[in-house]
Write an enzyme that holds these catalytic residues in place. Structure first.
Site, PDB file in Angstrom:
ATOM      1  N   ASP A  51     -15.397  -8.446   4.358  1.00 34.38           N
ATOM      2  CA  ASP A  51     -14.074  -7.870   4.591  1.00 34.38           C
ATOM      3  C   ASP A  51     -13.384  -8.564   5.773  1.00 34.38           C
ATOM      4  OD1 ASP A  51     -14.955  -6.220   2.678  1.00 34.38           O
ATOM      5  OD2 ASP A  51     -14.850  -4.359   3.845  1.00 34.38           O
ATOM      6  N   GLU A  53     -13.852 -11.574   6.849  1.00 33.47           N
ATOM      7  CA  GLU A  53     -13.408 -12.922   6.473  1.00 33.47           C
ATOM      8  C   GLU A  53     -12.111 -12.860   5.663  1.00 33.47           C
ATOM      9  OE1 GLU A  53     -17.626 -15.334   6.347  1.00 33.47           O
ATOM     10  OE2 GLU A  53     -17.153 -13.969   4.723  1.00 33.47           O
ATOM     11  N   TYR A  54     -12.046 -11.862   4.781  1.00 33.53           N
ATOM     12  CA  TYR A  54     -10.819 -11.684   3.989  1.00 33.53           C
ATOM     13  C   TYR A  54      -9.645 -11.443   4.943  1.00 33.53           C
ATOM     14  CZ  TYR A  54      -7.318  -9.518   1.009  1.00 33.53           C
ATOM     15  OH  TYR A  54      -6.141  -9.214   0.391  1.00 33.53           O
ATOM     16  N   SER A 100      -0.029  11.555 -26.002  1.00 33.13           N
ATOM     17  CA  SER A 100      -1.453  11.787 -25.699  1.00 33.13           C
ATOM     18  C   SER A 100      -2.252  11.600 -26.983  1.00 33.13           C
ATOM     19  CB  SER A 100      -1.651  13.171 -25.114  1.00 33.13           C
ATOM     20  OG  SER A 100      -1.223  14.113 -26.045  1.00 33.13           O
ATOM     21  N   GLU A 131     -14.059   2.656 -26.243  1.00 35.85           N
ATOM     22  CA  GLU A 131     -14.075   2.412 -24.790  1.00 35.85           C
ATOM     23  C   GLU A 131     -14.100   3.737 -24.030  1.00 35.85           C
ATOM     24  OE1 GLU A 131     -10.505   0.287 -25.523  1.00 35.85           O
ATOM     25  OE2 GLU A 131      -9.302   1.650 -24.326  1.00 35.85           O
ATOM     26  N   LYS A 133     -13.140   6.924 -21.771  1.00 40.81           N
ATOM     27  CA  LYS A 133     -11.899   7.659 -21.499  1.00 40.81           C
ATOM     28  C   LYS A 133     -11.908   7.954 -19.998  1.00 40.81           C
ATOM     29  CE  LYS A 133      -9.197  11.612 -23.112  1.00 40.81           C
ATOM     30  NZ  LYS A 133      -8.850  12.113 -21.801  1.00 40.81           N
ATOM     31  N   ASP A 135     -11.112   9.187 -16.375  1.00 39.67           N
ATOM     32  CA  ASP A 135     -10.629  10.492 -15.958  1.00 39.67           C
ATOM     33  C   ASP A 135      -9.848  10.381 -14.652  1.00 39.67           C
ATOM     34  OD1 ASP A 135     -10.237  13.139 -16.093  1.00 39.67           O
ATOM     35  OD2 ASP A 135     -12.251  13.743 -15.503  1.00 39.67           O
ATOM     36  N   ARG A 154       3.087   9.218 -15.748  1.00 40.49           N
ATOM     37  CA  ARG A 154       3.295   9.659 -17.128  1.00 40.49           C
ATOM     38  C   ARG A 154       4.486  10.612 -17.234  1.00 40.49           C
ATOM     39  NH1 ARG A 154       1.952  13.665 -20.701  1.00 40.49           N
ATOM     40  NH2 ARG A 154       1.655  12.896 -22.814  1.00 40.49           N
ATOM     41  N   TYR A 244      -5.721  -0.167 -20.290  1.00 39.60           N
ATOM     42  CA  TYR A 244      -6.413  -0.121 -21.579  1.00 39.60           C
ATOM     43  C   TYR A 244      -5.505  -0.168 -22.799  1.00 39.60           C
ATOM     44  CZ  TYR A 244      -5.313   4.692 -20.281  1.00 39.60           C
ATOM     45  OH  TYR A 244      -4.670   5.821 -19.849  1.00 39.60           O
ATOM     46  N   LYS A 314     -10.448   3.455 -31.065  1.00 39.57           N
ATOM     47  CA  LYS A 314      -9.168   2.896 -31.514  1.00 39.57           C
ATOM     48  C   LYS A 314      -9.396   1.976 -32.712  1.00 39.57           C
ATOM     49  CE  LYS A 314      -7.425   3.013 -26.813  1.00 39.57           C
ATOM     50  NZ  LYS A 314      -7.130   2.303 -25.583  1.00 39.57           N
ATOM     51  N   LYS A 338     -14.239  13.971 -26.670  1.00 38.33           N
ATOM     52  CA  LYS A 338     -14.432  14.594 -25.356  1.00 38.33           C
ATOM     53  C   LYS A 338     -15.898  14.933 -25.119  1.00 38.33           C
ATOM     54  CE  LYS A 338     -11.110  16.521 -23.400  1.00 38.33           C
ATOM     55  NZ  LYS A 338     -10.303  16.188 -22.228  1.00 38.33           N
ATOM     56  N   CYS A 432     -18.658  37.510  14.343  1.00 39.54           N
ATOM     57  CA  CYS A 432     -19.723  36.665  13.786  1.00 39.54           C
ATOM     58  C   CYS A 432     -20.709  37.536  13.000  1.00 39.54           C
ATOM     59  CB  CYS A 432     -20.442  35.929  14.915  1.00 39.54           C
ATOM     60  SG  CYS A 432     -21.888  35.030  14.324  1.00 39.54           S
ATOM     61  N   CYS A 435     -24.302  37.072  15.258  1.00 39.05           N
ATOM     62  CA  CYS A 435     -24.479  37.580  16.624  1.00 39.05           C
ATOM     63  C   CYS A 435     -23.415  38.633  16.984  1.00 39.05           C
ATOM     64  CB  CYS A 435     -24.453  36.433  17.630  1.00 39.05           C
ATOM     65  SG  CYS A 435     -22.814  35.732  17.858  1.00 39.05           S
ATOM     66  N   CYS A 450     -17.639  30.855  15.628  1.00 32.47           N
ATOM     67  CA  CYS A 450     -18.353  31.647  16.614  1.00 32.47           C
ATOM     68  C   CYS A 450     -18.606  30.692  17.780  1.00 32.47           C
ATOM     69  CB  CYS A 450     -19.678  32.129  16.018  1.00 32.47           C
ATOM     70  SG  CYS A 450     -20.757  32.827  17.262  1.00 32.47           S
ATOM     71  N   CYS A 455     -25.797  31.619  19.750  1.00 34.46           N
ATOM     72  CA  CYS A 455     -25.847  32.364  18.480  1.00 34.46           C
ATOM     73  C   CYS A 455     -27.020  31.841  17.646  1.00 34.46           C
ATOM     74  CB  CYS A 455     -24.524  32.203  17.746  1.00 34.46           C
ATOM     75  SG  CYS A 455     -24.567  32.812  16.065  1.00 34.46           S
TER      76      CYS A 455
HETATM   77  S1  IVH Z   1      -5.185   5.060 -25.081  1.00 34.89           S
HETATM   78  C1  IVH Z   1      -1.211   5.487 -27.372  1.00 34.89           C
HETATM   79  N1  IVH Z   1      -7.408   4.627 -23.795  1.00 34.89           N
HETATM   80  O1  IVH Z   1      -6.440   9.889 -21.953  1.00 34.89           O
HETATM   81  C2  IVH Z   1      -2.572   5.627 -26.806  1.00 34.89           C
HETATM   82  N2  IVH Z   1      -6.110   6.522 -23.160  1.00 34.89           N
HETATM   83  O2  IVH Z   1      -4.715  12.066 -24.138  1.00 34.89           O
HETATM   84  C3  IVH Z   1      -2.633   5.422 -25.367  1.00 34.89           C
HETATM   85  N3  IVH Z   1      -7.042   7.758 -21.259  1.00 34.89           N
HETATM   86  O3  IVH Z   1      -2.959  10.003 -22.083  1.00 34.89           O
HETATM   87  C4  IVH Z   1      -3.811   5.994 -24.716  1.00 34.89           C
HETATM   88  N4  IVH Z   1      -8.802   6.474 -20.942  1.00 34.89           N
HETATM   89  O4  IVH Z   1      -4.069   8.985 -19.995  1.00 34.89           O
HETATM   90  C5  IVH Z   1      -6.339   5.431 -23.919  1.00 34.89           C
HETATM   91  N5  IVH Z   1      -9.375   4.060 -22.713  1.00 34.89           N
HETATM   92  C6  IVH Z   1      -8.317   4.861 -22.834  1.00 34.89           C
HETATM   93  C7  IVH Z   1      -8.111   5.976 -21.995  1.00 34.89           C
HETATM   94  C8  IVH Z   1      -6.991   6.796 -22.196  1.00 34.89           C
HETATM   95  C9  IVH Z   1      -8.140   7.540 -20.504  1.00 34.89           C
HETATM   96  C10 IVH Z   1      -6.137   8.897 -21.032  1.00 34.89           C
HETATM   97  C11 IVH Z   1      -4.682   8.587 -21.187  1.00 34.89           C
HETATM   98  C12 IVH Z   1      -4.207   9.467 -22.320  1.00 34.89           C
HETATM   99  C13 IVH Z   1      -5.266  10.536 -22.364  1.00 34.89           C
HETATM  100  C14 IVH Z   1      -5.511  11.044 -23.759  1.00 34.89           C
END
Ligand code: IVH
Length: 692
Positions: A51, A53-54, A100, A131, A133, A135, A154, A244, A314, A338, A432, A435, A450, A455
Site C-alpha cells: 500500500d 508503495e502504491y 428485478s 453466476e 447472486k 447481496d 436502482r 454482471y 441466465k 434463492k 448497575c 453493584c 457503571c 464493580c
Molecule cells: S441480472 C435484467 N445478475 O439481484 C437482469 N442480478 O432481483 C438484471 N443481482 O435486481 C439482473 N447478482 O440487483 C443479475 N449476477 C447477478 C446478480 C443480480 C445480484 C441482483 C440485482 C437484481 C436482483 C434480482
C-alpha cells in the site's frame, strides 16, 4: 486484462518509477502503472506492491498534475479523489429499466422455468450461464466514448439517484474502458456494490469500538453508504463493484465485434478491467446440471469472501434472450435461485443487562429460540437504549432477526402491526444491575456506564479479557474458570492470576494434577508474551489489537507511556483524539501504573523483545509453513514467528515473504514458485533465523 507479458513490463516500469523521480514525460506511464496496481488489488485481489508503495507512486502523479494542471485527464487515477461533499443527488432515468428477477427456491421451480424457456424457444436443451447472486446494492453505469459518465442507484427501477462522485471512489470500477475495441460507443452496465466480509467486519468492529450498534449485514452497509454525501467517507469504506449485465449497447457502426453470449459479455467486461463474475460463472447445458451446481455452490457459500444470497441463472445466447423478452416485471430469460434464508421471526421475551469490562451496560434480548442459517439463536444483543427506541422494540414483540455469514445475529426490525396488547415497554435501568451504583451517560454518548471501578462485573470481565486468546492467551484458563475462581475467592484481580494457589486448585473437583500443571505452564508462558499482547490485554478503551501493535512498536518499555503527552500519542499511526485521550488517561492513572509494576514483579515482561537474527528481526514479515517439519513442531515454529513480530498467513499470495518448506510439500510450494518475491527456504534455513 493484463497478460503475463504486460504484467512483467508494468512491474518493471513500476520498479523504474520507484528508482527515478517521475516527471512530466512519465505521466502516461505513471497512470498506466497505477491503473495496473489498482486492478491487481481491487479486481484480482492479488497486489504486487505494498500500500505504501502504491501511495508513493500516487503522490508522484499528484505532484506532476499539480504542477501541470493542463495535463489532467478525467480518467486519471487522481480523479477518484477530491470531489468532496455532494449537495444533492439528481434523478436520472436508466436507459433500460432495471427490472428485478423472478425468484425460485427449489429444484422444482427451476425445472418449471426451464420447461417454459424450452417451450418458448422450441429448443430441447438450453445453454445457461450460472453466476452468484451478489447481496449488495444494485447500480447502473453508463460509459460513453470509453469514459465513465455516470453511476445511478436502482431507485424505482425507472429512475435512480445520480451518485457518480461516489461511484468514482470505488477502485474496482474503471474510470475509462476501451469498449470501442468491441465496436461499442455507448453502454449501460448493471452490477452490485458490496463490502466484502472482511471489510464489513472491520467496519462493524469500528462501530462497536465507537459504542455504536453494528449493522446487520453488508447489504445494509452498501445500500446506506452509496447515498452518503461525503465522497471521502465512501472511499474509506472499501466497496467492491461486481458488474454482471450489459443492459444497453449503442454500437459505433461495427456491431460484428460485440459478444453474442452473456458469458462473452462477462469475458469482455473482465478484459476491459471490470470485476465481472467471469471466474465465478459456469456455463451448463440443461437444467439438471444447473440444479446440481446451485446446490453445491450453496454448500460452499460461507467460504466466499463476500455475501451472496443465491444464484442467477441466465440463458446464455443473447439472441435467444431477445427472443424470450420480458413480462411487465421480469425478464423471461433469467431467474434467481434463492438460498435458504438467514432471517427468521421470533418473539422478544425479556431483556437482561450485562456489564462489560469498561462498565458499559449492554441490554441483551432473550428471544424464543429459533433456527437461523443453521444455528439456534436464543439471545441477541440490542446494544443500547437509543437502539431500542430506533428499532421500536417492546417485550413480547414479534421480531425479524438475521444471521449473515459469521456476523453475530442482529434484529432487523420489529412488527408493530402484529402487536396484540400484551406488549410492554423496555425500561433501561438507571442503576448497575451488579453493584447497584448509579449509572452514567456522558452527553453525546449512547452507552450507559457503571463507573465504579471495583464493580464485580467489571473486574471479572477484565480478567476474562486479559487471559483471552487474542490477549495473553492463557490457554486452559477461559471464562468459566475465571468466574469459578473468582466466585470461590481464589482470584480477585488481574495480578491474582500470577499468584493463584495451585494447591487449592488441585483440591477442586475436576482439577486433576494434569490440568493444574497445564494451567500453571500456560500462566508461566504468558509472562513472555510480546508487548502488544500485554497492551491489548489491559483493556484500555478504544485500544484494539491493531492500535496495541502500533503502541508496542513505538516504545521499548510500557512504562514510557507514562511520559507521553496527548500530542505525542496523536502522532502515532491511526491514533485519533479519542483514542489518544483514552491511552493518556490510562497511563496517568496511578492505580494502573501500580498494577503494571505489580505484574512486572510477578515476572510479566514489560519490554518489547527484539529478537536479533542473522538478518534482523521478523517485524512485518509474513510466513507460511508447508509440508512436515522434522526438527520442530509447526505450532512452535509459528509461535516463534509471531513472538518475533512476524505474521503467519493462510495462503500463498504475493503478500507472502517466506515459505518454509518441510518434507513432502505440495501445491503451496508449486504456487509459490510462480510468484516472484516469495523467499522459499528450508527448515534449516528457518532455524538459522532463530537467535541463540
Ligand atoms: S441480472 C435484467 N445478475 O439481484 C437482469 N442480478 O432481483 C438484471 N443481482 O435486481 C439482473 N447478482 O440487483 C443479475 N449476477 C447477478 C446478480 C443480480 C445480484 C441482483 C440485482 C437484481 C436482483 C434480482
Amino acid at each position: 486484462m493484463f497478460d503475463s507479458q504486460q504484467t512483467r513490463s508494468l512491474q518493471k516500469l513500476t520498479q523504474e518509477l520507484f528508482k527515478g523521480k517521475a516527471d512530466q514525460s512519465s505521466i502516461a506511464s505513471l497512470r498506466d502503472v497505477l491503473r495496473f496496481h489498482e486492478y491487481r488489488y481491487y479486481v484480482m485481489n492479488d497486489p504486487l506492491i505494498s500500500d505504501t508503495e502504491y501511495d508513493q507512486l500516487y503522490k508522484q502523479l499528484e505532484k506532476i498534475e499539480k504542477e501541470h494542471p493542463e495535463l489532467i485527464t478525467t480518467d486519471s487515477p487522481t480523479q477518484r479523489v477530491g470531489i468532496g461533499l455532494i449537495k444533492d443527488f439528481p434523478k436520472k432515468q436508466h436507459l433500460v429499466p432495471m427490472l428485478s428477477l423472478e425468484n425460485s427456491y427449489n429444484a422444482e421451480d427451476l425445472a418449471d422455468w426451464d420447461r417454459k424457456v424450452k417451450e418458448l424457444s422450441g429448443l430441447e436443451k438450453i445453454e445457461y450461464c450460472v453466476e452468484p447472486k451478489f447481496d449488495g446494492a444494485s447500480i447502473s453505469l453508463l460509459y460513453e466514448s470509453d469514459m465513465l459518465v455516470r453511476g445511478v442507484t436502482r431507485g424505482d427501477g425507472e429512475t435512480g439517484d445520480d451518485i457518480t462522485p461516489n461511484i468514482k471512489k470505488i477502485k474496482s470500477i474503471p474510470l475509462s474502458a476501451t469498449f470501442s475495441e468491441y465496436g461499442i460507443e455507448q453502454v449501460e452496465i448493471r452490477g452490485e456494490i458490496l463490502m466484502n466480509k472482511n471489510n464489513f467486519k472491520k467496519y462493524n468492529d469500528a462501530l462497536i469500538q465507537e459504542g455504536l450498534p453494528p449493522l446487520a449485514n453488508p447489504r445494509n452497509a452498501a445500500a446506506g453508504s452509496l447515498r452518503i454525501k461525503d465522497t471521502e467517507e465512501v472511499g474509506r469504506r472499501n466497496f467492491e463493484g461486481f458488474l454482471y449485465h450489459v443492459s444497453y449497447i449503442g454500437d459505433n457502426g461495427n456491431k460484428s465485434k460485440e459478444p453474442l453470449t452473456h458469458s462473452g459479455m462477462l469475458e469482455m467486461l473482465w478484459n476491459l478491467g471490470f470485476r465481472s463474475p467471469k471466474n465465478e460463472m459456469k456455463i451448463l447445458k440443461g437444467i439438471d446440471a444447473v440444479i446440481d451446481h446451485v446446490h453445491s455452490f450453496e454448500a460452499g457459500r460461507d467460504d466466499l469472501p463476500y455475501e451472496i444470497d443465491g444464484m442467477v441463472i441466465k440463458v446464455n445466447s443473447i439472441e435467444l434472450q431477445e427472443k424470450l423478452g420480458m413480462t411487465s416485471h421480469h425478464p423471461r430469460w433469467a431467474i434467481a435461485f434463492k438460498f435458504k434464508a438467514r432471517q427468521a421471526t421470533s418473539k422478544l421475551l425479556q431483556v437482561d443487562y450485562q456489564v462489560g469490562r469498561t462498565g458499559a451496560v449492554t441490554p441483551v434480548a432473550r428471544i424464543q429460540p429459533v433456527q437461523v442459517g443453521g444455528v439456534t439463536v436464543s439471545s441477541i444483543s440490542i446494544h443500547n437504549e437509543d437502539y431500542i427506541h430506533e428499532k421500536d422494540l417492546k417485550i413480547n414483540d414479534t421480531i425479524l432477526i438475521e444471521r449473515s455469514g459469521d456476523v453475530i445475529p442482529q434484529i432487523v426490525k420489529s412488527f408493530p402491526e402484529l402487536r396484540d396488547g400484551t406488549q410492554t415497554d423496555i425500561t433501561f435501568p438507571r442503576k448497575c444491575p451488579v453493584c447497584h451504583d448509579k449509572l452514567h451517560k456522558p452527553e453525546g454518548e449512547a452507552v450507559w456506564r457503571c463507573v465504579n471501578i471495583g464493580c464485580e462485573a467489571q473486574v471479572v470481565e477484565r480478567i476474562i479479557h486479559f487471559v483471552s486468546k487474542d490477549a495473553m492467551d492463557i490457554r486452559s484458563f477461559g471464562e468459566a474458570n475465571v468466574r469459578k475462581f473468582y466466585d470461590m475467592g481464589l482470584l480477585k484481580d488481574v495480578p491474582g492470576i500470577y499468584m493463584l494457589d495451585m494447591n487449592e486448585l488441585g483440591k477442586l473437583e475436576g482439577f486433576g494434577a494434569k490440568s493444574v500443571s497445564n494451567l500453571q505452564q500456560a500462566i508461566e508462558n504468558s509472562k513472555t508474551q510480546p508487548l502488544h499482547r500485554l497492551i491489548y490485554a489491559l483493556g484500555i478503551r478504544y485500544v484494539g489489537e491493531t492500535t496495541a501493535k502500533t503502541l508496542a512498536q513505538s516504545v521499548t518499555s510500557i512504562f514510557e507511556f507514562a511520559d507521553y503527552s496527548l500530542d505525542q500519542l496523536q502522532q502515532l499511526n491511526d491514533v485519533g483524539v479519542k483514542v489518544a485521550a483514552s491511552i493518556y488517561a490510562f497511563f496517568q492513572n496511578k492505580d494502573n501504573i501500580r498494577l503494571l509494576k505489580q505484574l512486572e514483579k510477578l515476572g510479566v515482561h514489560m519490554h518489547r523483545t527484539t529478537a536479533v537474527m542473522s538478518g534482523g528481526n521478523l517485524g512485518g514479515q509474513t510466513f507460511l509453513f508447508t509440508g512436515t517439519l522434522n526438527k520442530m513442531k509447526r505450532s512452535a515454529a509459528e509461535a516463534f514467528v509471531e513472538k518475533n513480530g512476524g505474521t503467519i498467513v493462510s495462503g500463498v499470495s504475493s503478500k507472502l515473504n517466506y515459505l518454509v518448506v518441510g518434507e513432502d510439500a505440495g501445491s503451496k510450494l508449486e504456487k509459490a514458485k510462480k510468484i516472484p518475491g516469495i523467499k522459499i527456504i528450508s527448515e534449516d534455513e528457518f532455524l538459522k533465523m532463530i537467535p541463540g
